[in-house]
Scaffold this motif. Structure first.
Motif, PDB file in Angstrom:
ATOM      1  N   MET A  96      -4.155  -5.232  -7.339  1.00 60.08           N
ATOM      2  CA  MET A  96      -3.786  -5.440  -5.939  1.00 60.08           C
ATOM      3  C   MET A  96      -2.634  -6.434  -5.812  1.00 60.08           C
ATOM      4  SD  MET A  96      -7.553  -5.537  -4.178  1.00 60.08           S
ATOM      5  CE  MET A  96      -8.442  -3.994  -3.840  1.00 60.08           C
ATOM      6  N   ALA A  97      -2.656  -7.477  -6.652  1.00 57.00           N
ATOM      7  CA  ALA A  97      -1.582  -8.465  -6.599  1.00 57.00           C
ATOM      8  C   ALA A  97      -0.251  -7.841  -7.018  1.00 57.00           C
ATOM      9  CB  ALA A  97      -1.931  -9.648  -7.500  1.00 57.00           C
ATOM     10  N   ARG A  98      -0.285  -7.021  -8.039  1.00 51.24           N
ATOM     11  CA  ARG A  98       0.954  -6.370  -8.483  1.00 51.24           C
ATOM     12  C   ARG A  98       1.460  -5.375  -7.442  1.00 51.24           C
ATOM     13  NH1 ARG A  98      -0.713  -6.332 -14.874  1.00 51.24           N
ATOM     14  NH2 ARG A  98       0.780  -7.938 -15.483  1.00 51.24           N
ATOM     15  N   LEU A 139       5.482  -3.856  -3.522  1.00 53.35           N
ATOM     16  CA  LEU A 139       5.682  -3.298  -2.182  1.00 53.35           C
ATOM     17  C   LEU A 139       6.214  -4.326  -1.195  1.00 53.35           C
ATOM     18  CD1 LEU A 139       2.417  -1.129  -1.939  1.00 53.35           C
ATOM     19  CD2 LEU A 139       4.751  -0.352  -2.451  1.00 53.35           C
ATOM     20  N   GLY A 140       6.388  -5.563  -1.649  1.00 54.31           N
ATOM     21  CA  GLY A 140       6.940  -6.589  -0.774  1.00 54.31           C
ATOM     22  C   GLY A 140       6.005  -7.025   0.320  1.00 54.31           C
ATOM     23  N   ALA A 141       4.706  -6.957   0.099  1.00 55.42           N
ATOM     24  CA  ALA A 141       3.724  -7.379   1.094  1.00 55.42           C
ATOM     25  C   ALA A 141       3.443  -8.876   0.946  1.00 55.42           C
ATOM     26  CB  ALA A 141       2.438  -6.571   0.935  1.00 55.42           C
ATOM     27  N   GLU A 142       2.630  -9.427   1.870  1.00 62.52           N
ATOM     28  CA  GLU A 142       2.441 -10.882   1.893  1.00 62.52           C
ATOM     29  C   GLU A 142       0.970 -11.295   1.979  1.00 62.52           C
ATOM     30  OE1 GLU A 142       4.793 -12.600   4.949  1.00 62.52           O
ATOM     31  OE2 GLU A 142       6.705 -12.061   4.022  1.00 62.52           O
ATOM     32  N   TYR A 143       0.066 -10.480   1.530  1.00 62.40           N
ATOM     33  CA  TYR A 143      -1.350 -10.871   1.581  1.00 62.40           C
ATOM     34  C   TYR A 143      -1.734 -11.678   0.342  1.00 62.40           C
ATOM     35  CZ  TYR A 143      -1.623  -6.575  -1.249  1.00 62.40           C
ATOM     36  OH  TYR A 143      -1.430  -5.596  -2.200  1.00 62.40           O
ATOM     37  N   GLN A 144      -2.868 -12.367   0.435  1.00 63.15           N
ATOM     38  CA  GLN A 144      -3.418 -13.127  -0.683  1.00 63.15           C
ATOM     39  C   GLN A 144      -4.479 -12.288  -1.400  1.00 63.15           C
ATOM     40  OE1 GLN A 144      -2.409 -16.227  -1.575  1.00 63.15           O
ATOM     41  NE2 GLN A 144      -0.919 -16.317   0.101  1.00 63.15           N
TER      42      GLN A 144
END
Length: 616
Positions: free
Chosen positions: A125-127, A132-137
């Motif tokens: 999920m982190a990769r 994808l340029g997302a910003e979630y933790q």
């Protein structure tokens, strides 16, 4: 009550520190009250109350990704994410699942029913976030038991070296790590995990970067600090740091304020972080503290006393354990292996009587199979008692480390077929054992047959792996003993035949009784050995019958029904109508075994209806 005002994690974040502590107290009372009615995983959930509240004060699980290892400790998470009112249906048919399920809520990031995969999933999920340029933790919670599984170390090794910002929370509720991490480590970790420390660290780095040689100076001081820390800290922390993680802990897992501060610091670190949290399984409820194993997965009980309402009944697991003890007394080569499930598989008595011949490998089923292969190669008779859905992780080892060398190891495969309230992650409905070359698979339908088949598998069969597969719980309407022959005709009939095996035998016999009242003569054929199939015996048992129903609690693809149909066609058995009754194309959800059989058409009425259809 504070809990009644919590409808989403946003409400948890608005609480004062004092109210967060009160919320934890209310959650414990809520858990005991609810689980006492429905049954479920109590002790593990009592142990993570403060940790779960702290997670929801730091993360937004609607967008941030929280991956729970195993997942049975998700009750507090579900209560805080809008599902509190559904707890009356916990683990019931059509109700609230006892495990994270994305189809229930956006707050459930991933379906989790087995152990040791959370770090790997979280890294994926982190990769994805980075690409994808997302910003979630991203955060993963893994227990110290699950940490013993090899997959967890594969994930940790890759995650630590990846540099991806993610937090791994090690929920340590055992004693194994406690002795390795001393008071000095706890003292240093308190210093390192203070938010003020991380704020100072950022300022220090930024200040040095402004100097001409600042970057070089910072890297030199960082290396000096790391070397000093490794010389002082015990190995348990540096193992994770050598993998590339920043190690924080141990942290008191029942101090919600402290946990919140540490998790905030970990989230802001911008790199892989491992937070080591100490919790106590069963915390806050004395009966669960005294007997955490009993209250790990418990039926309905009296919350005032902890007394289980329905007394324990004899089960296939218990009969297996007692029979294996008898066999071990006869032959000193007999050994027992379990994967962290000694009590669940009925091996507690064996462990007490034969401690030198009992081996608990932890949550490491693949290792258990490979070790059994080594034991068999050198002359022992290993018996690996393991749940069906857990043994799936040892498939490669079953082929490579047992079957190819025709080694005589015995698999006591518990929880085959429909298991009930644990749902799709725990049903033993994949007939993978029959696909392994040289594997013999026996399917007892009664306690007497289990005793007979286990004795044959352990003492009489000397070449190749043997699996004895049996269901959860006890007998169901059949207590006969015809386990010596591969195929048995239990009831004669001329109009049609049901071919079945294992625990569904009783349902097939009841279906024959229902149809007899309608004037239908139904033959009931029972397979005692489901791999390899006895073609000659089956054809003899079905001689004269033109219409056949094969009934089994396995998924359709590759199971006995399909293999039996192909066998009959190849042999020109003259069957005019052939129908399958099975668990379908997808693993069923949770519910009582009786409810699931009814929905799938595997109870007596469902089988009778299948016969009516082939007779049309």
């Amino acid at each position: 009550m504070i809990l009644e005002t919590i409808n989403s994690p946003a409400d948890v974040k608005r609480l004062s520190e004092e109210d967060a502590v009160r919320l934890c107290q209310e959650l414990r009372r809520f858990l005991v009250e609810q689980v006492s009615r429905t049954g479920g995983h109590l002790a593990s959930n009592l142990g993570v109350v403060e940790l779960t509240v702290a997670i929801h004060r730091v993360y937004d699980t609607a967008s941030d990704r929280l991956v729970l290892d195993v997942g049975h400790q998700c009750y507090v998470h579900k209560a805080l994410t809008g599902r509190r009112e559904l707890f009356g249906t916990l683990r019931q048919f059509g109700g609230l699942s006892g495990f994270p399920k994305p189809y229930e809520s956006v707050h459930d990031a991933f379906m989790a029913g087995h152990a040791s995969d959370s770090v790997s999933v979280a890294l994926g999920m982190a990769r994805a976030r980075t690409l994808l340029g997302a910003e979630y933790q991203v955060a993963a919670v893994i227990g110290d038991g699950a940490l013993g599984g090899g997959l967890s170390f594969e994930g940790l090794n890759d995650a630590g070296g990846s540099g991806e910002p993610l937090v791994v929370i090690l929920n340590d509720n055992g004693m194994s790590i406690d002795k390795n991490v001393g008071g000095l480590s706890k003292h240093l970790s308190r210093m390192r995990t203070e938010p003020e420390y991380y704020a100072f660290k950022k300022k220090y780095r930024k200040a040095l970067e402004k100097l001409p040689a600042g970057r070089t100076l910072y890297e030199w001081s960082h290396e000096l600090k790391t070397a000093l820390k490794k010389s002082l800290l015990p190995p348990v922390s540096t193992v994770f740091e050598d993998m590339g993680f920043s190690y924080m802990g141990p942290v008191d897992g029942h101090d919600v304020q402290r946990l919140t501060a540490v998790l905030r610091a970990a989230r802001e670190a911008g790199r892989p972080v491992l937070v080591h949290v100490h919790t106590v399984k069963g915390s806050g409820y004395e009966p669960a503290l005294r007997e955490p194993e009993k209250f790990h997965g418990v039926g309905a009980f009296d919350p005032a006393t902890g007394q289980v309402q329905q007394p324990a009944q004899e089960t296939f697991s218990h009969v297996f354990g007692e029979t294996l003890r008898q066999l071990a007394r006869q032959d000193g080569r007999v050994c027992a292996i379990t994967a962290a499930m000694a009590d669940g598989t009925g091996l507690t008595g064996f462990a007490g009587e034969f401690p030198r011949r009992f081996f608990d490998v932890g949550i490491a089923e693949g290792h258990g199979v490979a070790m059994a292969g080594g034991m068999a190669k050198q002359g022992l008779i290993p018996v690996f008692a393991v749940y069906d859905s857990f043994l799936q992780r040892g498939y490669d080892m079953l082929v490579q480390d047992m079957a190819l060398e025709k080694l005589h190891g015995v698999l006591a495969v518990d929880r085959c077929g429909l298991v009930g309230a644990d749902g799709e992650t725990h049903h033993g409905c994949l007939d993978y054992l029959s696909q392994i070359p040289g594997m013999t698979v026996l399917a007892p339908a009664s306690f007497a047959e289990l005793r007979r088949m286990l004795r044959r598998a352990v003492l009489d069969m000397t070449t190749g792996p043997v699996a004895v597969r049996y269901p959860r719980g006890g007998e169901d309407g059949y207590d006969g003993d015809c386990g010596d022959e591969p195929v048995t005709v239990l009831r004669q009939g001329t109009d049609a035949a049901i071919v079945t095996y294992g625990i569904l035998t009783g349902q097939a016999l009841r279906a024959a009784e229902l149809l007899e009242k309608e004037g239908v003569s139904l033959r009931v054929v029972k397979l005692n050995r489901v791999a390899p199939l006895d073609g000659d015996g089956i054809c003899r048992a079905l001689d004269g019958v033109k219409r056949v129903v094969a009934a089994e609690d396995q998924l359709r693809a590759g199971a006995v029904g399909e293999r039996l149909g192909a066998l009959l066609l190849e042999r020109g058995a003259g069957i005019e109508r052939y129908a399958l009754r099975n668990a379908g194309e997808a693993l069923p959800a949770q519910g009582s075994t009786a409810q699931l059989r009814h929905v799938l058409g595997l109870d007596a009425e469902g089988m009778a209806q299948a016969v009516r259809e082939v007779l049309k």
